[in-house]
Enzyme design. Structure first.
Site, PDB file in Angstrom:
ATOM      1  N   VAL A  41     -10.351   0.385  17.603  1.00  0.00           N
ATOM      2  CA  VAL A  41      -9.664  -0.445  16.612  1.00  0.00           C
ATOM      3  C   VAL A  41     -10.555  -0.541  15.376  1.00  0.00           C
ATOM      4  O   VAL A  41     -11.605  -1.184  15.404  1.00  0.00           O
ATOM      5  CB  VAL A  41      -9.386  -1.856  17.181  1.00  0.00           C
ATOM      6  CG1 VAL A  41      -8.702  -2.720  16.125  1.00  0.00           C
ATOM      7  CG2 VAL A  41      -8.519  -1.761  18.425  1.00  0.00           C
ATOM      8  N   ASP A  42     -10.155   0.124  14.302  1.00  0.00           N
ATOM      9  CA  ASP A  42     -10.911   0.123  13.039  1.00  0.00           C
ATOM     10  C   ASP A  42     -12.338   0.635  13.217  1.00  0.00           C
ATOM     11  O   ASP A  42     -13.276   0.101  12.611  1.00  0.00           O
ATOM     12  CB  ASP A  42     -10.922  -1.294  12.429  1.00  0.00           C
ATOM     13  CG  ASP A  42      -9.522  -1.835  12.192  1.00  0.00           C
ATOM     14  OD1 ASP A  42      -8.643  -1.060  11.810  1.00  0.00           O
ATOM     15  OD2 ASP A  42      -9.307  -3.042  12.413  1.00  0.00           O
ATOM     16  N   ASN A  97      -6.476   5.078   7.831  1.00  0.00           N
ATOM     17  CA  ASN A  97      -6.000   3.692   7.833  1.00  0.00           C
ATOM     18  C   ASN A  97      -6.709   2.926   6.734  1.00  0.00           C
ATOM     19  O   ASN A  97      -7.810   3.286   6.330  1.00  0.00           O
ATOM     20  CB  ASN A  97      -6.326   3.056   9.194  1.00  0.00           C
ATOM     21  CG  ASN A  97      -5.893   1.592   9.278  1.00  0.00           C
ATOM     22  OD1 ASN A  97      -4.783   1.239   8.866  1.00  0.00           O
ATOM     23  ND2 ASN A  97      -6.762   0.726   9.785  1.00  0.00           N
ATOM     24  N   MET A 101       1.150  -2.457  12.384  1.00  0.00           N
ATOM     25  CA  MET A 101       0.552  -3.486  13.229  1.00  0.00           C
ATOM     26  C   MET A 101       0.444  -3.098  14.703  1.00  0.00           C
ATOM     27  O   MET A 101       0.526  -3.954  15.585  1.00  0.00           O
ATOM     28  CB  MET A 101       1.343  -4.799  13.078  1.00  0.00           C
ATOM     29  CG  MET A 101       1.374  -5.330  11.663  1.00  0.00           C
ATOM     30  SD  MET A 101      -0.276  -5.576  10.974  1.00  0.00           S
ATOM     31  CE  MET A 101      -0.737  -7.075  11.839  1.00  0.00           C
ATOM     32  N   ARG A 102       0.268  -1.817  14.955  1.00  0.00           N
ATOM     33  CA  ARG A 102       0.112  -1.368  16.339  1.00  0.00           C
ATOM     34  C   ARG A 102      -1.037  -0.375  16.420  1.00  0.00           C
ATOM     35  O   ARG A 102      -1.287   0.362  15.461  1.00  0.00           O
ATOM     36  CB  ARG A 102       1.393  -0.700  16.835  1.00  0.00           C
ATOM     37  CG  ARG A 102       2.559  -1.689  16.941  1.00  0.00           C
ATOM     38  CD  ARG A 102       3.836  -0.981  17.254  1.00  0.00           C
ATOM     39  NE  ARG A 102       4.964  -1.891  17.172  1.00  0.00           N
ATOM     40  CZ  ARG A 102       5.466  -2.581  18.197  1.00  0.00           C
ATOM     41  NH1 ARG A 102       4.946  -2.462  19.400  1.00  0.00           N
ATOM     42  NH2 ARG A 102       6.491  -3.389  18.029  1.00  0.00           N
ATOM     43  N   ILE A 103      -1.695  -0.363  17.557  1.00  0.00           N
ATOM     44  CA  ILE A 103      -2.759   0.601  17.792  1.00  0.00           C
ATOM     45  C   ILE A 103      -2.107   1.951  18.096  1.00  0.00           C
ATOM     46  O   ILE A 103      -1.311   2.052  19.033  1.00  0.00           O
ATOM     47  CB  ILE A 103      -3.626   0.193  19.017  1.00  0.00           C
ATOM     48  CG1 ILE A 103      -4.090  -1.266  18.922  1.00  0.00           C
ATOM     49  CG2 ILE A 103      -4.803   1.151  19.193  1.00  0.00           C
ATOM     50  CD1 ILE A 103      -4.950  -1.580  17.755  1.00  0.00           C
ATOM     51  N   HIS A 157      -8.155  -0.942   5.834  1.00  0.00           N
ATOM     52  CA  HIS A 157      -8.483  -2.218   6.470  1.00  0.00           C
ATOM     53  C   HIS A 157      -9.017  -3.185   5.408  1.00  0.00           C
ATOM     54  O   HIS A 157      -9.843  -2.800   4.591  1.00  0.00           O
ATOM     55  CB  HIS A 157      -9.541  -1.976   7.549  1.00  0.00           C
ATOM     56  CG  HIS A 157      -9.889  -3.230   8.289  1.00  0.00           C
ATOM     57  ND1 HIS A 157      -9.038  -3.803   9.204  1.00  0.00           N
ATOM     58  CD2 HIS A 157     -10.966  -4.039   8.216  1.00  0.00           C
ATOM     59  CE1 HIS A 157      -9.592  -4.921   9.675  1.00  0.00           C
ATOM     60  NE2 HIS A 157     -10.760  -5.082   9.089  1.00  0.00           N
ATOM     61  N   ASN A 196       0.837  -1.215   0.000  1.00  0.00           N
ATOM     62  CA  ASN A 196       0.000   0.000   0.000  1.00  0.00           C
ATOM     63  C   ASN A 196       0.863   1.252   0.000  1.00  0.00           C
ATOM     64  O   ASN A 196       0.538   2.244  -0.646  1.00  0.00           O
ATOM     65  CB  ASN A 196      -0.964  -0.004   1.185  1.00  0.00           C
ATOM     66  CG  ASN A 196      -2.184  -0.852   0.910  1.00  0.00           C
ATOM     67  OD1 ASN A 196      -3.025  -0.480   0.093  1.00  0.00           O
ATOM     68  ND2 ASN A 196      -2.269  -2.014   1.550  1.00  0.00           N
ATOM     69  N   GLU A 249      -7.440  -2.378  -2.606  1.00  0.00           N
ATOM     70  CA  GLU A 249      -6.781  -1.501  -1.622  1.00  0.00           C
ATOM     71  C   GLU A 249      -5.872  -0.510  -2.349  1.00  0.00           C
ATOM     72  O   GLU A 249      -5.821   0.672  -2.012  1.00  0.00           O
ATOM     73  CB  GLU A 249      -5.932  -2.314  -0.635  1.00  0.00           C
ATOM     74  CG  GLU A 249      -6.740  -3.203   0.290  1.00  0.00           C
ATOM     75  CD  GLU A 249      -5.862  -3.890   1.335  1.00  0.00           C
ATOM     76  OE1 GLU A 249      -4.888  -3.285   1.812  1.00  0.00           O
ATOM     77  OE2 GLU A 249      -6.153  -5.048   1.675  1.00  0.00           O
TER      78      GLU A 249
HETATM   79  C1  GRF Z   1      -3.223  -4.716   4.003  1.00  0.00           C
HETATM   80  O1  GRF Z   1      -4.061  -5.799   3.731  1.00  0.00           O
HETATM   81  C2  GRF Z   1      -3.945  -3.663   4.801  1.00  0.00           C
HETATM   82  O2  GRF Z   1      -5.301  -3.560   4.499  1.00  0.00           O
HETATM   83  C3  GRF Z   1      -3.755  -4.154   6.219  1.00  0.00           C
HETATM   84  O3  GRF Z   1      -2.468  -4.689   6.245  1.00  0.00           O
HETATM   85  C4  GRF Z   1      -2.088  -5.109   4.937  1.00  0.00           C
HETATM   86  C5  GRF Z   1      -0.817  -4.396   4.618  1.00  0.00           C
HETATM   87  O4  GRF Z   1      -0.267  -4.807   3.396  1.00  0.00           O
HETATM   88  N1  GRF Z   1      -3.985  -3.097   7.151  1.00  0.00           N
HETATM   89  P1  GRF Z   1       0.936  -4.007   2.759  1.00  0.00           P
HETATM   90  O5  GRF Z   1       2.063  -3.992   3.802  1.00  0.00           O
HETATM   91  O6  GRF Z   1       0.466  -2.628   2.449  1.00  0.00           O
HETATM   92  O7  GRF Z   1       1.334  -4.774   1.536  1.00  0.00           O
END
Ligand code: GRF
Length: 208
Positions: A149-150, A112, A95-97, A114, A17, A179
């Site tokens: 969270v989300d 963010n 990967m953290r809040i 998701h 992303n 995404e």
């Molecule tokens: C994606 O699926 C995103 O929606 C989630 O974590 C993943 C990250 O993928 N939050 P990348 O590191 O952007 O390839």
């Protein structure tokens, strides 16, 4: 194009992303530029993409507790963003809040992505949750970040079908493709000042 919005991306892993945002921002008429990548570990794949593209990177130690961040890390990230006049913080597989100073200062300017259609399947493994639940459609959501969270207000969603023989991997690939379209779109809308909050929950988009 002058006066582009300065964006910082927070990531922990692969960074696809992040890459999608960098690719979009390469266009002359794109209203935002990716100025900074912050990661919480030195192994994040996103680091390689940033270096290839000459984007500044910072590794910030967020503490040992998985999914959480120590106050010092939040303070440090805020300092890095403020110094660079960052106008939008994008979480992309971070990967953290996020809590503490960074959220306090950037709420409303932090988004963010998701891998599910919120408010369904919040938290980890959105694709697996969707598959196990048996929904016929899933997708992705770009939303503002709040204390939950989300749970923040939804900006953009993209829908994909769930096929009968899907695995977590095949569904994830289909969602990821969306995404990579949704995130640059959302950043563009934000940068162009087209997003407004109607009350607390609803984001109104100005498509004029
Ligand atoms: C994606 O699926 C995103 O929606 C989630 O974590 C993943 C990250 O993928 N939050 P990348 O590191 O952007 O390839």
């Amino acid at each position: 194009m002058k006066n582009k919005l300065k964006v910082a991306v927070l990531a922990s892993g692969r960074g696809s992303n992040f890459q999608a945002l960098v690719r979009a921002a390469a266009a002359e008429d794109y209203p935002a530029e990716i100025r900074l990548l912050i990661v919480d570990n030195g192994e994040a794949g996103a680091l390689g993409h940033a270096r290839e593209n000459g984007i500044e990177v910072r590794v910030v130690d967020c503490g040992k507790r998985r999914g959480s961040m120590i106050p010092e890390a939040s303070q440090e990230m805020y300092r890095l963003c403020r110094e660079r006049e960052i106008g939008l913080v994008c979480l992309a597989g971070f990967m953290r809040i996020v809590k503490g100073r960074l959220l306090d200062e950037y709420e409303g300017r932090m988004i963010n992505i998701h891998p599910a259609l919120l408010p369904s399947f919040r938290g980890l493994d959105g694709q697996k949750q969707a598959l196990e639940y048996g929904v016929r459609y899933s997708g992705c959501t770009v939303h503002f970040v709040d204390k939950g969270v989300d749970t923040g207000p939804v900006i953009i969603q993209k829908v994909v079908p769930v096929e009968q023989d899907d695995t977590v991997e095949s569904l994830s690939v289909r969602i990821l493709k969306e995404e990579h379209r949704a995130y640059p779109e959302a950043v563009r809308l934000f940068a162009e000042g087209r997003l407004a909050l109607d009350g607390k929950r609803r984001v109104v988009i100005d498509y004029e």
